[in-house]
Design an enzyme around this catalytic site. Structure first.
Site, short mmCIF file in Angstrom:
data_model
loop_
_atom_site.label_atom_id
_atom_site.label_comp_id
_atom_site.label_asym_id
_atom_site.label_seq_id
_atom_site.Cartn_x
_atom_site.Cartn_y
_atom_site.Cartn_z
N ASP A 13 5.26 -62.28 80.41
CA ASP A 13 6.64 -62.29 79.95
C ASP A 13 6.72 -62.13 78.43
O ASP A 13 7.56 -61.40 77.91
CB ASP A 13 7.35 -63.57 80.39
CG ASP A 13 7.57 -63.62 81.90
OD1 ASP A 13 7.34 -62.60 82.60
OD2 ASP A 13 7.98 -64.69 82.39
N HIS A 72 4.89 -54.74 82.54
CA HIS A 72 5.23 -56.09 83.00
C HIS A 72 5.03 -56.20 84.51
O HIS A 72 4.45 -57.18 85.00
CB HIS A 72 6.68 -56.41 82.61
CG HIS A 72 7.10 -57.80 82.90
ND1 HIS A 72 8.00 -58.10 83.90
CD2 HIS A 72 6.75 -58.98 82.33
CE1 HIS A 72 8.19 -59.41 83.91
NE2 HIS A 72 7.45 -59.97 82.98
#
Length: 119
Positions: A87, A45
């Site tokens: 996300d 991420h």
């Protein structure tokens, strides 16, 4: 934005609070080598955000919806869609690696994160 990311995590059946101070990469910043699959979700991420350069990844909102147990990113703006996908992938990764979550890495000291790992 971070609120939307948190909502995605919660909607996938996890608590966002489990990931705020986890391992070497979950939470603000990150360094070292990911400690397990859960921490690797955060590492990936962070790398995804890093590819976006100076784009405001933390506070830019985007369009998404939950549909049949999946997260659908629907923003027409390409940067917002990319942010949403970062996300989305992380939220799904957390759900898929929940069985690797180890409470010993919650509140893990960054001083133990000394190795290096490249995106």
């Amino acid at each position: 934005d971070l609120t939307q990311f948190g909502n995605m995590i919660n909607k996938m059946g996890q608590s966002v609070f489990d990931y705020i101070y986890y391992g070497c990469y979950c939470g603000w910043g990150g360094q070292g080598k990911p400690r397990d699959a859960t921490d690797r979700c955060c590492f990936v991420h962070d790398c995804c955000y890093g590819k976006m350069g100076t784009y405001d990844t933390k506070w830019t909102s985007y369009k998404y919806e939950f549909q049949d147990g999946d997260i659908i990113c629907g923003d027409k703006d390409p940067q917002k869609k990319e942010l949403c996908e970062c996300d989305r992938v992380a939220a799904i990764c957390f759900a898929n690696s929940r069985n690797t979550y180890n409470s010993k890495y919650f509140g893990y000291s960054s001083s133990k994160c000394t190795e290096t790992e490249q995106c």
